[in-house]
Motif scaffolding. Structure first.
Motif, PDB file in Angstrom:
ATOM      1  N   LEU A 236      -1.780   8.881   2.093  1.00 16.03           N
ATOM      2  CA  LEU A 236      -2.384   7.551   1.999  1.00 16.03           C
ATOM      3  C   LEU A 236      -3.915   7.640   2.051  1.00 16.03           C
ATOM      4  CD1 LEU A 236      -0.044   5.369   4.236  1.00 16.03           C
ATOM      5  CD2 LEU A 236      -0.370   5.193   1.767  1.00 16.03           C
ATOM      6  N   ILE A 237      -4.390   8.491   2.942  1.00 12.50           N
ATOM      7  CA  ILE A 237      -5.853   8.675   3.035  1.00 12.50           C
ATOM      8  C   ILE A 237      -6.391   9.212   1.706  1.00 12.50           C
ATOM      9  CG2 ILE A 237      -7.679  10.068   4.126  1.00 12.50           C
ATOM     10  CD1 ILE A 237      -6.096   9.800   6.766  1.00 12.50           C
ATOM     11  N   HIS A 238      -5.704  10.199   1.149  1.00 15.93           N
ATOM     12  CA  HIS A 238      -6.117  10.786  -0.123  1.00 15.93           C
ATOM     13  C   HIS A 238      -6.060   9.739  -1.247  1.00 15.93           C
ATOM     14  CE1 HIS A 238      -6.784  13.712  -3.246  1.00 15.93           C
ATOM     15  NE2 HIS A 238      -5.671  13.285  -3.864  1.00 15.93           N
TER      16      HIS A 238
ATOM     17  N   GLU B 176      -9.181   8.348  -3.375  1.00 23.73           N
ATOM     18  CA  GLU B 176      -9.147   8.401  -4.839  1.00 23.73           C
ATOM     19  C   GLU B 176      -9.391   7.012  -5.432  1.00 23.73           C
ATOM     20  OE1 GLU B 176      -9.004  10.313  -8.454  1.00 23.73           O
ATOM     21  OE2 GLU B 176      -9.088  11.215  -6.464  1.00 23.73           O
ATOM     22  N   THR B 177      -8.776   6.007  -4.848  1.00 26.63           N
ATOM     23  CA  THR B 177      -8.974   4.634  -5.312  1.00 26.63           C
ATOM     24  C   THR B 177     -10.425   4.208  -5.120  1.00 26.63           C
ATOM     25  OG1 THR B 177      -6.680   4.090  -4.766  1.00 26.63           O
ATOM     26  CG2 THR B 177      -8.199   2.247  -5.025  1.00 26.63           C
ATOM     27  N   VAL B 178     -11.006   4.534  -3.993  1.00 28.27           N
ATOM     28  CA  VAL B 178     -12.410   4.219  -3.725  1.00 28.27           C
ATOM     29  C   VAL B 178     -13.307   4.936  -4.736  1.00 28.27           C
ATOM     30  CG1 VAL B 178     -14.301   4.560  -2.073  1.00 28.27           C
ATOM     31  CG2 VAL B 178     -12.103   3.679  -1.281  1.00 28.27           C
ATOM     32  N   ARG B 179     -13.014   6.216  -5.015  1.00 28.34           N
ATOM     33  CA  ARG B 179     -13.806   6.986  -5.983  1.00 28.34           C
ATOM     34  C   ARG B 179     -13.714   6.354  -7.370  1.00 28.34           C
ATOM     35  NH1 ARG B 179     -13.192  10.402  -9.836  1.00 28.34           N
ATOM     36  NH2 ARG B 179     -10.941  10.606  -9.618  1.00 28.34           N
ATOM     37  N   LYS B 180     -12.502   5.996  -7.801  1.00 27.13           N
ATOM     38  CA  LYS B 180     -12.313   5.381  -9.121  1.00 27.13           C
ATOM     39  C   LYS B 180     -13.000   4.018  -9.190  1.00 27.13           C
ATOM     40  CE  LYS B 180      -7.961   7.620 -10.404  1.00 27.13           C
ATOM     41  NZ  LYS B 180      -6.528   7.432 -10.645  1.00 27.13           N
TER      42      LYS B 180
END
Length: 107
Positions: free
Chosen positions: A11-13, A17-21
């Motif tokens: 979930l953290i990953h 990833e969602t934050v990066r995108k």
């Protein structure tokens, strides 16, 4: 407990990833908007520059026309003055000749 830790890491990953995108997408949108603003400002500047150039050309043409009118008036005035000088000179010469004739006739 291990399964819980794996799910948490996953979930953290996924969140990272969602934050990066999302950040990448926001950066792309911001860059596109910035380019639009730059283009708009550049276009507005070019338009203002062209308008200013046009106004200056019109003003320059007006000043040239005024200069030519003044030059024509000065030329006409000079011609009138030269004509007057020529008439006065001729009149003086006639008067001098007449005076000389009168002086000769009186002698």
């Amino acid at each position: 407990k291990l399964d819980y830790e794996e799910k948490l890491q996953k979930l953290i990953h996924e969140h990272q990833e969602t934050v990066r995108k999302t950040k990448k997408h926001a950066d792309t949108e911001l860059a596109e908007r910035l380019e639009e603003v730059k283009k708009t400002l550049r276009d507005e500047y070019e338009e203002q520059l062209q308008e200013s150039d046009h106004r200056h050309q019109e003003k320059f043409a007006e000043v040239q026309r005024e200069y030519m009118r003044n030059q024509e008036m000065m030329d006409e005035s000079l011609q009138a003055a030269l004509s007057k000088i020529a008439q006065t000179t001729q009149q003086f010469e006639r008067e001098a000749s007449r005076r000389a004739s009168l002086e000769l006739s009186m002698q």
